[in-house]
Each structure stands twice: as C-alpha cells, then as structure tokens.
Design an enzyme around this catalytic site. Structure first.
Site, PDB file in Angstrom:
ATOM      1  CG  ASP A   1       1.433  -5.560  -5.130  1.00 17.82           C
ATOM      2  OD1 ASP A   1       1.328  -4.781  -6.082  1.00 17.82           O
ATOM      3  OD2 ASP A   1       0.469  -5.876  -4.398  1.00 17.82           O
TER       4      ASP A   1
ATOM      5  CD  GLU B   1       2.520  -0.581  -4.754  1.00 13.77           C
ATOM      6  OE1 GLU B   1       1.687   0.171  -5.292  1.00 13.77           O
ATOM      7  OE2 GLU B   1       2.223  -1.704  -4.320  1.00 13.77           O
TER       8      GLU B   1
HETATM    9  C1  NOJ Z   1      -0.364  -2.433  -6.153  1.00 10.13           C
HETATM   10  C2  NOJ Z   1      -0.333  -2.752  -7.607  1.00 10.13           C
HETATM   11  O1  NOJ Z   1       0.531  -1.862  -8.261  1.00 10.13           O
HETATM   12  C3  NOJ Z   1      -1.753  -2.648  -8.105  1.00 10.13           C
HETATM   13  O2  NOJ Z   1      -1.846  -2.714  -9.498  1.00 10.13           O
HETATM   14  C4  NOJ Z   1      -2.552  -3.751  -7.446  1.00 10.13           C
HETATM   15  O3  NOJ Z   1      -3.901  -3.631  -7.823  1.00 10.13           O
HETATM   16  C5  NOJ Z   1      -2.444  -3.680  -5.928  1.00 10.13           C
HETATM   17  N1  NOJ Z   1      -1.109  -3.437  -5.461  1.00 10.13           N
HETATM   18  C6  NOJ Z   1      -2.930  -4.969  -5.305  1.00 10.13           C
HETATM   19  O4  NOJ Z   1      -2.016  -6.009  -5.582  1.00 10.13           O
END
Ligand code: NOJ
Ligand code: CA
Length: 543
Positions: free
Chosen positions: A202, A256
């Site tokens: 993430d 990500e």
């Molecule tokens: C990216 C995640 O996909 C999202 O849903 C989240 O709110 C943020 N990172 C913070 O963890």
C-alpha cells in the site's frame, strides 16, 4: 502456471467487507469468501488479492491496521484465513495480502505506547512526533496536507504533534527506525509462512520521509520530494525482496506506486526490488484510441528495460467504477477530479458497452491483469448513497466536497430479486453495510450466469481463452495497421485484438475465425465501442 505466475496472472481483488457475508451481519467476511471460492475458480482467475482483513477500527476501511498478524473479528479468525489459503491453493488460486507500511492504526499498541510515553522517548521514535511551531507550539510542525484533506498533523494531549499523510487515525511510521524495518520484514514472513503467494504494498512510494520535515509547495515540490519517491525507499524494498526470495516457492511483491515519471516508476521494478506495480496510467486513461495506444506503448517501454511484466488495471476500491466512468463525456479518472465528475451525467448503457470492450482490450495485453470485484458483473458506481451512510474518511475530511470511494464499495449482488441479493444469507439480521441499488437485480451473478451476452459470461469466456490461446497474456505485442480511432494488435502467433473507438463501424481485418467479441458484430464489421479477438491467418492455429 509457471513459477513466475505474476507475469501473466489474472488477479481478482476481493474487498472483504463487500464480497459475501457468511454470518448475516451485513458485513462481508471470510466465511462468505470461502463459500464463493468455486465462483472465482469458475470465473477463471489465477489469484486473489485481499484488501486488508486485519484487526482494525476501520477508520479507513481496514487500511488502519491495529494488529498485522491477525484477522478482524468482523471478518473471522486467523485459522479461517489459514484454511481459506489452503482451500484456495487446492483450487490452484494464489493468494495476495495487503501490507500497509506507511502507517498503522492509532489503536496499534505501538501508537498507544507512543502517546502514553514522554516526548523524546524511544516509543515516540517509531512515528513522526514533533513539537509544533509558533510561540506556544500550537501550529503544526510543517505545512504538509493530508492526502485525504485537512492538515497532515494532529496534536497529542501533551502538545506534541504526530504526522499522518492519510487520516488522523493512521499515524505514519518512521522508516528511519530499524525497529520498524524489522517489524515489517517479520510481518512478511508471518504471512509467507502461512502460504501467502504475494503481497500488495500500500502507498509504496510515500513510506520514507525527509527527517528535516521541511515545508514545501505542492505546486512546485522540491526534488527530492520530502516524502514521495525518496531514494531511501528502495533500500526498504530491496530488503523485502531478500525476504521474498528466501522462500523456495516464489513470492511476489506488488507495489501501489502512483508516479507520473516512468523512469522513477521503473526503479521500483529493478530485478532486486518489486516484481510488479499497478499501472495507474492505464486505469486513468481516456476511452480514446490515441491516448490508449500512447499509454500501452509507454507502459511496455517502461517495463522492458527492467524485465518486469506490465500490469493492466481498469478499476479498484479507490476509483470510480468503469461503467460509470466510460459513460461520461470525460472518461478519464484522477483522484483530484473525483469531486468534479461526481454526479455528472453518465450513460450507463454506453459505459457498459465500453467497459466490455475495455475488458477484452486489457485481457489481451501482455502481462498481468487485475479485476476489481463486481467489474465482472458490470456494476456501476453508486453515486446516490445517502451522505449519512458514507464511511470513507475522504468524504468527512473534505466536508463532503469529495464524495469519496464508498460508491465503488457497495456489497456485491449474488442472487434474488431484492437486496441483499444473496450478499447475506437468507434470514440475515443485518442489512448490507451500504445499500445496493434495486436495479442490481439484473446484474446478480444468478441473473448473469449462463445468460448469453452477459458481462459475467464475457469475462468467463475471455479468461478461459486467455489461458488457452498462445497470444493474450504472453508473448510480445505487434501493432497492426488500422483505421483512425481503431486499435489493432497481434499477440503470440495468431491472435489479434481489434478495438473500435471510432464513431462508425469498421471492417474486420482478414481473419480465420472470430474468437470472442464484446458485442454483436455487424456482418464483417466491428461496431463502435466494440472489441474482438480474431484468429488471423498465416500461422498455425494451435488446435
Ligand atoms: C491506498 C489504498 O488503496 C487506499 O484505499 C487507502 O485509503 C490508502 N492507501 C491509505 O492506506
Ligand atoms: Ca458478516
């Protein structure tokens, strides 16, 4: 699948809260998922990525983790998760879990300890906790803004401030501290030891911070940026790669990484770092032939030098559902624009036609592909949720200016004529945590199962053929000559994909057979907003 399964896999994202509710409280859970594994097997995906399932106060739907080594009681137990992994493996489905390194929950024991400890203590060193500015320290330590809106700092009772790039319930961890590094390497081992095949990382690029915590102008950020894409972050992922490579059965690291600069993006995919990263350029791309072709070419050019597979993503739990996006005049997606586009007219029939065509496009491209739950049903964004039911912190932190992401997180419709559409079992006491539109009665799995021309059957056929054909998913891509506003390319030996984004039907290129089409053909012509997979002549058919 080969041991490097992530190179061509079709990966299905399960958002546990909204997939299937086993115990009838209106919240999806592991029992519900376990029941539906055969559905995912039959859909034809290779792997499942679970959005966070850990104990969490759910300030950000589980992305605020209080314990990285357990399962939230609303979802089930750790032994249920272990059983789920084993059952998935028995069905030849791989498992990816979400790891959230940038922050934890404010209820995590580390943060509780830090709050209770004195300024300057070792417990506070695990986070970014600082004195404020101004004579009384009542101004935040710097001018950083939270990605969810509002300031990125919140004051503790004793007057110091802590940093949170996201919600205040998500304090940022200090990755300059070796204890944080050790802890996360151990968390990786914890899940790899339980058979998990990969992790989705993430917010991977914002983890390292400039210890100087200097102010900056977001319109003209300095280089290096004080928290995004700093060089130090690569040491972290090199160490993670060493952990993953320590396992005999290969484990994948999936980042990500939202970065506009392709060269910087590719650094995360160096052979000693992450295996793949999400292609957000494709996810945000307009439904327009030139833009898509540029995106595809740029993606392949970015990945080639580092030898990493490209990924193709149309949707996830953070973005507007494809059917709604493609039905609008502006078919792009970006987070900043969500508030402007929200509620703007969307022709859902048009959006559905394009989403079908986009599905065949993305499933034909070389690399791995991600599907977000409900995409295979053609669900649209639920834009008219009552404000009182919205749970995304983006909604509250922007004072309602940004609707947030709840509209793509509405529980799936499985069967029946009215809500909860089989999401919860018969006789359930709880209602789905977000209300489902009545019109989803036509989009349930049951309604689409076996129905010729349904979105579900299109995805099933495409995923099946993607495995069988020598083209889609593997082998290089070669563009074919095509009329303006038409994308045409050949994959493998003899499979072509043609996508008509022009306003008029176009003649199909010479072919031996139509393998699959996203909509009815018009004789030998491909209608607007339609894709087709063709067997093309000159090479062996393979059957
Ligand atoms: C990216 C995640 O996909 C999202 O849903 C989240 O709110 C943020 N990172 C913070 O963890
Ligand atoms: Ca439940």
């Amino acid at each position: 699948m080969s041991h490097e399964w992530w190179r061509t896999a079709a990966i299905y994202q399960v958002y546990p809260r909204s997939f299937a509710d086993g115990n009838g409280d209106g919240i999806g859970d592991l029992a519900g998922i376990a029941d539906r594994l055969p559905y995912l097997r039959a859909l034809g995906v290779d792997a499942i990525w679970f959005s966070p399932w850990y104990p969490s106060p759910m300030a950000d739907a589980g992305y605020d983790i209080a314990d990285h080594r357990d399962i939230d009681p609303a979802f089930g137990t750790l032994s249920q998760a272990e059983e789920l992994i084993a059952r998935a493996h028995a069905l030849d489905l791989r498992i990816i879990v979400d790891v959230v390194p940038n922050h934890c929950s404010d209820r995590h024991p580390w943060f509780r300890e830090a709050v209770a400890a004195a300024p300057g203590s070792a417990a506070r060193e695990l986070f970014w906790i600082r004195d404020g500015r101004g004579p009384d320290g009542d101004l935040p330590p710097n001018n950083w803004r939270s990605i969810f809106g509002g300031p990125a700092w919140t004051r503790l009772p004793d007057g110091q401030w802590y940093l949170h790039l996201f919600a205040p319930e998500q304090p940022d961890l200090n990755w300059g501290n070796p204890k944080v590094r050790e802890e996360f390497e151990d968390i990786l081992r914890f899940w790899f030891d339980r058979g998990v095949d990969g992790v989705r990382i993430d917010s991977a690029s914002v983890v390292a911070k400039d210890p100087g915590l200097a102010d900056f102008d977001p319109e003209a950020p300095p280089s290096p940026h004080p928290y995004d894409d700093r060089d130090e972050v690569h040491d972290i992922y090199r160490a993670w790669r060493a952990v993953a490579d320590g396992y005999p059965r290969r484990r994948a690291l999936i980042g990500e990484v939202w970065l506009p600069d392709p060269v910087r993006f590719a650094r995360y995919l160096s052979p000693d770092e992450l295996h793949t990263a999400f292609n957000f350029d494709f996810l945000g791309c307009a439904w327009e032939a030139g833009a898509l072709r540029r995106c595809i070419d740029a993606t392949l050019a970015t990945h080639a030098p580092v030898g990493a597979p490209a990924t193709w993503v149309l949707a996830n739990h953070d973005v507007t559902r494809t059917v709604t996006r493609y039905g609008r005049t502006d078919t792009t997606f970006d987070h900043a624009g969500r508030r402007l586009r929200h509620g703007s007219p969307s022709d859902l029939a048009l959006g559905t036609r394009r989403a079908r065509a986009a599905a065949l496009l993305s499933l034909a491209l070389p690399g791995s592909v991600y599907l977000y739950q409900g995409e295979e049903l053609g669900l649209w964004e639920v834009e008219d949720l009552p404000d009182a039911l919205r749970q995304d912190p983006i909604f509250s932190r922007t004072g309602g200016a940004d609707p947030g992401r709840d509209g793509c997180r509405v529980p799936l419709p499985w069967s029946g004529q009215q809500p909860p559409f089989g999401f919860s079992p018969h006789g359930a006491t709880g209602r789905p945590w977000l209300p489902q539109p009545d019109a989803w009665r036509d989009l349930t799995v049951q309604a689409q199962d076996g129905a010729p021309g349904s979105m579900l059957e299109l995805y099933r056929a495409a995923l099946r053929l993607r495995r069988q054909l020598s083209g889609p998913g593997a082998g290089a891509l070669r563009w074919l000559d095509a009329p303006r506003e038409v994308l045409a390319f050949i994959r493998g030996d003899d499979v072509a994909c043609v996508v008509n984004l022009s306003a008029a039907p176009v003649r199909l290129p010479e072919h031996r057979a139509v393998v699959l089409a996203s909509g009815p053909l018009d004789g030998d012509r491909l209608p607007t907003d339609t894709s087709v997979w063709l067997r093309v002549p000159g090479l062996p058919t393979g059957d």
